[in-house]
Design an enzyme around this catalytic site. Sequence first.
Site, PDB file in Angstrom:
ATOM      1  CB  CYS A 226      -0.958  -0.074   0.989  1.00 43.86           C
ATOM      2  SG  CYS A 226      -2.073  -0.993   1.110  1.00 43.86           S
TER       3      CYS A 226
ATOM      4  NE  ARG B  61       4.614   1.816  -0.180  1.00 43.98           N
ATOM      5  CZ  ARG B  61       5.650   1.469   0.580  1.00 43.98           C
ATOM      6  NH1 ARG B  61       6.892   1.358   0.234  1.00 43.98           N
ATOM      7  NH2 ARG B  61       5.441   0.719   1.804  1.00 43.98           N
TER       8      ARG B  61
ATOM      9  CD1 TRP C 296      -0.653  -6.511  -3.375  1.00 42.41           C
ATOM     10  CD2 TRP C 296      -0.717  -7.040  -1.241  1.00 42.41           C
ATOM     11  NE1 TRP C 296      -0.334  -7.639  -3.066  1.00 42.41           N
ATOM     12  CE2 TRP C 296      -0.467  -8.014  -1.937  1.00 42.41           C
ATOM     13  CE3 TRP C 296      -0.899  -6.978   0.268  1.00 42.41           C
ATOM     14  CZ2 TRP C 296      -0.391  -9.182  -1.223  1.00 42.41           C
ATOM     15  CZ3 TRP C 296      -0.714  -8.201   0.866  1.00 42.41           C
ATOM     16  CH2 TRP C 296      -0.373  -9.306   0.064  1.00 42.41           C
TER      17      TRP C 296
ATOM     18  CD  GLU D  16      15.698 -13.822  -9.670  1.00 45.41           C
ATOM     19  OE1 GLU D  16      14.970 -14.463  -8.739  1.00 45.41           O
ATOM     20  OE2 GLU D  16      15.313 -12.820 -10.126  1.00 45.41           O
TER      21      GLU D  16
ATOM     22  CE  LYS E   8      12.266 -11.649 -11.394  1.00 40.86           C
ATOM     23  NZ  LYS E   8      13.101 -11.537 -10.270  1.00 40.86           N
TER      24      LYS E   8
ATOM     25  CD  GLU F 115       8.449 -11.704  -9.867  1.00 38.88           C
ATOM     26  OE1 GLU F 115       7.994 -11.168  -9.013  1.00 38.88           O
ATOM     27  OE2 GLU F 115       9.688 -11.790 -10.084  1.00 38.88           O
TER      28      GLU F 115
ATOM     29  CE  LYS G 286      11.059  -3.214  -7.130  1.00 42.44           C
ATOM     30  NZ  LYS G 286      11.256  -4.578  -7.478  1.00 42.44           N
TER      31      LYS G 286
HETATM   32  C1  F6R Z   1      10.695 -10.957  -7.418  1.00 46.05           C
HETATM   33  C2  F6R Z   1      10.682  -9.934  -6.071  1.00 46.05           C
HETATM   34  C3  F6R Z   1      10.768 -10.541  -4.815  1.00 46.05           C
HETATM   35  C4  F6R Z   1      11.691  -9.698  -3.916  1.00 46.05           C
HETATM   36  C5  F6R Z   1      11.047 -10.133  -2.360  1.00 46.05           C
HETATM   37  C6  F6R Z   1      12.146  -9.455  -1.192  1.00 46.05           C
HETATM   38  O1  F6R Z   1      11.037 -10.079  -8.702  1.00 46.05           O
HETATM   39  O2  F6R Z   1      11.110  -8.880  -6.454  1.00 46.05           O
HETATM   40  O3  F6R Z   1      10.806 -11.729  -4.771  1.00 46.05           O
HETATM   41  O4  F6R Z   1      12.723 -10.100  -4.226  1.00 46.05           O
HETATM   42  O5  F6R Z   1      10.058  -9.623  -2.229  1.00 46.05           O
HETATM   43  O6  F6R Z   1      11.900  -7.921  -1.589  1.00 46.05           O
HETATM   44  P1  F6R Z   1      13.178  -7.056  -1.054  1.00 46.05           P
HETATM   45  O7  F6R Z   1      14.554  -7.445  -1.841  1.00 46.05           O
HETATM   46  O8  F6R Z   1      12.776  -5.562  -1.276  1.00 46.05           O
HETATM   47  O9  F6R Z   1      13.323  -7.350   0.403  1.00 46.05           O
END
Ligand code: F6R
Length: 620
Positions: A2, A27, A73, A492, A496, A499, A615
């Site tokens: 959010c 967010r 969110w 990874e 990708k 998601e 994100k």
């Molecule tokens: C996938 C992605 C998420 C983040 C995870 C951790 O592309 O972006 O899996 O990697 O939510 O986020 P951070 O790195 O911000 O702690």
Amino acid sequence: MCGIAGYIGPKPADQVLIVALERLKYRGYDSAGMAVVNGELHLRRAAGKLKMLADQIDASPVDGHCGIAHTRWATHGPPTEANCHPHLANGGRFTGAVAVVHNGIIENHDHLRRELIEQGCIFQSETDTEVIPQLLATIYLGDSTAAGDPVATVRAALARLEGSFAIAAIFPDHPDRIIAARQGSPLIVGRSRIKDGRREMLLASDIPALLPHAHEMAILDDGVIVDIRSSGAVFGTFSGVPVDAPFKTIEVTADAVSKGRFDTFMEKEIAEQPEVLARLIESRLRGEALVEPDLGLDLAAVNHIVFLACGTSWHAALNGKRYLETLARVHVEVDISSEYRYRNPVASGGTLVVAISQSGETADTLAGVRLAKAKFIPVIGLVNVVTSTIAREAAGVMPLFAGPEIGVASTKAYTAQLTALYLFAAQAAKAKGLLSPEAERKLVTAVRKLPGQVESTLKNSESAVIEVADLFAAASDTVFLGRGGEHPTALEGALKLKEIAYVHASGYPAGEFKHGPIAQVTAKLPVICLCPRDQLREKMLSNIQEVKARAGRIIGVGQADDRELRDLADLVLPVARPDDELLQPILSILPLQRYAYHVAVRRKCDVDQPRNLAKSVTVE
Ligand code: F6R
């Protein structure tokens, strides 16, 4: 998750706030809304993408110069219009007394809701948030000493709220004030230069939403309330003690948070990787030598490292373990933050916790940081957002210098994390006397070549990536296999694709595939095999043979001149070969980022805003 924004100033608040929400939609983006004061509260809310709200405002602008806004969110209640923020006080004389936006979770909302209903409040949503404006209205219009005073009202309400939150409230009786508070979720106040004797004041969950209006910002700490007016901001603790929150110049530019010539942030961020890595690498080198990061600790004394991370950052940590074990001979554990925080980890002398997080706000990683600190384990953060909570709570910070990452799928932050971890391992090796001057020179030369190799890999693999995406975009399942440093690449690559293209995908260590998952192989299953020239290449070629013998479709990722790989694979995605094979995963992931992007586009998915995601995961 959010995003919150607020504005007081001479510009139309709705126009400023809609741009702020655009910058915050990473967010959360399942619904959005805003409230603007103009005599009374004017509300605009819409379920669905931000465009729905923007269209509503275009059709029916709100005239006013003070407002709050929110992009959601969903946690409590589905993303319907009724559940959109802002929420208003409702019921008899309370109706319209205050509007609130909220990021976080109010844990005791059920209890408060029952109590407020008894006092005459009428609830209109299923959210936990709605108790906040109702509670504020009952205090503001009640008979306690806080009545009629917005700051005292918010302070009294905060004493009743349990959970983690950032909130902002506006009261129509006070048309040029926003009262905001932070307990666990980020909040930043921005201010413009003084022009014609006036300032613009802004509030947001993240810096990009303050641009281009604000040129300075102050970060709220947990337990702080701010009273924002056109004349400035006054900070105090929840119990009323004044707080000095210094304003600092904002370094991020509006350009850095726009798509530029690209259609999506993901494409832009993938393309930025050469310059991001070059910037990061040079920040850690001086001439031909590594510079020890200023972390306030003696790296030579560290003999046990625990990496805490989630998602893509966790994949980076898996390679970080290889780097530290290989170069610095340090024992490393890699923990998923949401698991670590609910165990009782053993703390011993010489242990260091390294929290890896692009955003620096991930709730589980932050909780892990706090748990480690409570056990007196030193914590450092490997973060991209240096103003984030993890950066501020860690004893030392290794910044990624990747610039704002806005696309929900992490790309440039991942390769920056790998590069930063490699340099960190080399620095630890040097501190422990395990890196000879000759080895250091070679390592520096190898790492300096990396940005150019990233650039050439992106360029040289693109046509093959498009060919593979054309062939397999409709496939419902995809498998990724890798060994050693390429096992995290397989994880990874699969993440990708899941998601952003909603394709069921799994990554496996290739040697493990025959212990069950190989049963999935059919002539329709694309199997992406990471097989660069590294020490496990021969083993990987054997694993590829096993899949091929069962008719699987092989897409190789490896060097263009690898004849054996070419003979085995239907197609090869070519990647450059670094001087040090530890760096190979930084190159191998590049065609897989582009592959996920191309498959998502062919499947008509929203690349930057995939469904159900946000994100910055600030809820547990
Ligand atoms: C996938 C992605 C998420 C983040 C995870 C951790 O592309 O972006 O899996 O990697 O939510 O986020 P951070 O790195 O911000 O702690």
